[in-house]
Design a protein around this motif. Structure first.
Motif, PDB file in Angstrom:
ATOM      1  N   ASP A   1       0.805  -1.219   0.000  1.00 38.42           N
ATOM      2  CA  ASP A   1       0.000   0.000   0.000  1.00 38.42           C
ATOM      3  C   ASP A   1       0.842   1.274   0.000  1.00 38.42           C
ATOM      4  N   PRO A   2       1.851   1.422   0.895  1.00 37.55           N
ATOM      5  CA  PRO A   2       2.684   2.628   0.825  1.00 37.55           C
ATOM      6  C   PRO A   2       3.459   2.733  -0.494  1.00 37.55           C
ATOM      7  N   LEU A   3       3.865   1.605  -1.049  1.00 38.45           N
ATOM      8  CA  LEU A   3       4.574   1.619  -2.322  1.00 38.45           C
ATOM      9  C   LEU A   3       3.652   2.093  -3.440  1.00 38.45           C
ATOM     10  N   ASP A   4       2.440   1.560  -3.475  1.00 35.13           N
ATOM     11  CA  ASP A   4       1.462   1.989  -4.472  1.00 35.13           C
ATOM     12  C   ASP A   4       1.158   3.479  -4.306  1.00 35.13           C
ATOM     13  N   GLU A   5       1.018   3.926  -3.070  1.00 32.03           N
ATOM     14  CA  GLU A   5       0.752   5.346  -2.806  1.00 32.03           C
ATOM     15  C   GLU A   5       1.918   6.212  -3.292  1.00 32.03           C
ATOM     16  N   ALA A   6       3.143   5.811  -2.993  1.00 33.73           N
ATOM     17  CA  ALA A   6       4.311   6.592  -3.410  1.00 33.73           C
ATOM     18  C   ALA A   6       4.407   6.667  -4.931  1.00 33.73           C
ATOM     19  N   LEU A   7       4.171   5.548  -5.602  1.00 33.71           N
ATOM     20  CA  LEU A   7       4.296   5.527  -7.057  1.00 33.71           C
ATOM     21  C   LEU A   7       3.088   6.129  -7.764  1.00 33.71           C
ATOM     22  N   SER A   8       2.043   6.444  -7.014  1.00 31.55           N
ATOM     23  CA  SER A   8       0.891   7.128  -7.588  1.00 31.55           C
ATOM     24  C   SER A   8       1.095   8.643  -7.601  1.00 31.55           C
ATOM     25  N   CYS A   9       2.100   9.110  -6.850  1.00 32.28           N
ATOM     26  CA  CYS A   9       2.413  10.543  -6.817  1.00 32.28           C
ATOM     27  C   CYS A   9       3.166  10.919  -8.089  1.00 32.28           C
ATOM     28  N   PRO A  10       3.059  12.186  -8.490  1.00 34.97           N
ATOM     29  CA  PRO A  10       3.863  12.623  -9.638  1.00 34.97           C
ATOM     30  C   PRO A  10       5.353  12.494  -9.328  1.00 34.97           C
ATOM     31  N   ALA A  11       6.137  12.188 -10.337  1.00 38.97           N
ATOM     32  CA  ALA A  11       7.588  12.065 -10.165  1.00 38.97           C
ATOM     33  C   ALA A  11       8.224  13.446 -10.167  1.00 38.97           C
ATOM     34  N   THR A  12       9.296  13.573  -9.399  1.00 39.72           N
ATOM     35  CA  THR A  12      10.113  14.779  -9.376  1.00 39.72           C
ATOM     36  C   THR A  12      11.510  14.374  -9.819  1.00 39.72           C
TER      37      THR A  12
ATOM     38  N   ASN B   1      -2.460  -6.381 -13.818  1.00 32.70           N
ATOM     39  CA  ASN B   1      -3.648  -5.546 -13.932  1.00 32.70           C
ATOM     40  C   ASN B   1      -3.226  -4.141 -14.355  1.00 32.70           C
ATOM     41  N   PRO B   2      -4.174  -3.267 -14.711  1.00 35.83           N
ATOM     42  CA  PRO B   2      -3.810  -1.920 -15.180  1.00 35.83           C
ATOM     43  C   PRO B   2      -2.974  -1.128 -14.173  1.00 35.83           C
ATOM     44  N   ALA B   3      -3.262  -1.250 -12.874  1.00 34.21           N
ATOM     45  CA  ALA B   3      -2.488  -0.514 -11.867  1.00 34.21           C
ATOM     46  C   ALA B   3      -1.040  -1.005 -11.840  1.00 34.21           C
ATOM     47  N   GLN B   4      -0.839  -2.322 -11.935  1.00 31.80           N
ATOM     48  CA  GLN B   4       0.522  -2.870 -11.945  1.00 31.80           C
ATOM     49  C   GLN B   4       1.293  -2.413 -13.183  1.00 31.80           C
ATOM     50  N   ARG B   5       0.618  -2.390 -14.333  1.00 31.69           N
ATOM     51  CA  ARG B   5       1.279  -1.930 -15.557  1.00 31.69           C
ATOM     52  C   ARG B   5       1.625  -0.446 -15.460  1.00 31.69           C
ATOM     53  N   ARG B   6       0.748   0.359 -14.871  1.00 34.61           N
ATOM     54  CA  ARG B   6       1.000   1.787 -14.703  1.00 34.61           C
ATOM     55  C   ARG B   6       2.219   2.011 -13.813  1.00 34.61           C
ATOM     56  N   ILE B   7       2.279   1.306 -12.690  1.00 32.80           N
ATOM     57  CA  ILE B   7       3.410   1.461 -11.768  1.00 32.80           C
ATOM     58  C   ILE B   7       4.702   0.997 -12.421  1.00 32.80           C
TER      59      ILE B   7
ATOM     60  N   GLY C   1      10.371   6.473   0.945  1.00 32.59           N
ATOM     61  CA  GLY C   1      10.972   7.145  -0.198  1.00 32.59           C
ATOM     62  C   GLY C   1      11.223   6.133  -1.294  1.00 32.59           C
ATOM     63  N   VAL C   2      10.878   6.492  -2.501  1.00 35.71           N
ATOM     64  CA  VAL C   2      11.106   5.639  -3.663  1.00 35.71           C
ATOM     65  C   VAL C   2      11.815   6.501  -4.702  1.00 35.71           C
ATOM     66  N   ALA C   3      12.842   5.937  -5.324  1.00 29.16           N
ATOM     67  CA  ALA C   3      13.583   6.674  -6.342  1.00 29.16           C
ATOM     68  C   ALA C   3      14.091   5.703  -7.398  1.00 29.16           C
ATOM     69  N   ALA C   4      14.251   6.216  -8.610  1.00 32.92           N
ATOM     70  CA  ALA C   4      14.702   5.381  -9.724  1.00 32.92           C
ATOM     71  C   ALA C   4      15.666   6.160 -10.601  1.00 32.92           C
ATOM     72  N   LEU C   5      16.749   5.502 -11.011  1.00 30.00           N
ATOM     73  CA  LEU C   5      17.672   6.086 -11.975  1.00 30.00           C
ATOM     74  C   LEU C   5      16.977   6.176 -13.320  1.00 30.00           C
ATOM     75  N   THR C   6      17.249   7.229 -14.047  1.00 33.42           N
ATOM     76  CA  THR C   6      16.612   7.379 -15.340  1.00 33.42           C
ATOM     77  C   THR C   6      17.506   8.167 -16.288  1.00 33.42           C
ATOM     78  N   VAL C   7      17.272   7.989 -17.552  1.00 34.32           N
ATOM     79  CA  VAL C   7      17.901   8.776 -18.605  1.00 34.32           C
ATOM     80  C   VAL C   7      16.769   9.233 -19.522  1.00 34.32           C
TER      81      VAL C   7
END
Length: 173
Positions: free
Chosen positions: A5-16, A60-66, A85-91
């Motif tokens: 639940d906290p992971l889903d909540e964190a990943l539902s927020c807009p990314a910065t 499911n659609p939520a899993q694909r979105r995350i 806190g959740v963070a991901a490396l990106t390019v």
């Protein structure tokens, strides 16, 4: 490992986006994967997140979105006050089609995401300063369970049910 639940909540927020202070650039996915591996092994307070739902026909659609938000996976850590806190490396998009170095950034998610992303961005600069240790120079030794390897500076000891692994990179001379 964070709860769902906290992971889903964190990943539902807009990314910065948090840029890496040095303006770090990588030549491709393999070099970004080396940074990811180095962070996973040198930052013991992190949980590594792998998002497989985008590859699974059963998601499911939520899993694909995350999974779409963190295509290369990411990291999670509980901050003070039990904030996830959740963070991901990106390019930038188009990694596979690029023939020039790509600037690395860290996407931050959730209430503790900015602090974690800032920490990972600083650590990415350290990785760069160390000469970008990668999978090709990683030393790995396996011992029977119950073995107590001697203190090995700069190495990580990973205890599994049947094996003790010692992983790390040689200290630069």
């Amino acid at each position: 490992m964070p709860e769902a639940d906290p992971l889903d909540e964190a990943l539902s927020c807009p990314a910065t986006d948090v840029p890496v202070p040095s303006g770090l650039r990588v030549d491709g996915i393999a070099e970004l994967a080396d940074l990811d591996l180095w962070l996973a092994l040198t930052e013991p307070g992190l949980s590594r997140l792998n998002m497989m739902a985008s590859q699974e026909g059963h998601a499911n659609p939520a899993q694909r979105r995350i999974a779409g938000r963190m295509r290369l996976g990411g990291f999670a850590r509980y901050e003070s006050g039990a904030r996830l806190g959740v963070a991901a490396l990106t390019v930038p998009p188009g990694l596979a089609r690029s023939d020039r170095p790509l600037e690395v950034a860290v996407h931050a998610y959730g209430p503790g995401g900015a602090a974690l992303a800032g920490h990972l961005a600083k650590r990415a600069a350290v990785w760069d300063g160390l000469g970008r240790p990668g999978a090709d120079s990683l030393g790995l030794a396996a011992y029977p369970a119950g073995t107590r390897p001697g203190a090995l500076e700069g190495r990580m000891i990973i205890c599994r049910p049947n094996t003790v692994l010692v992983a790390g990179w040689a200290t630069p001379v």
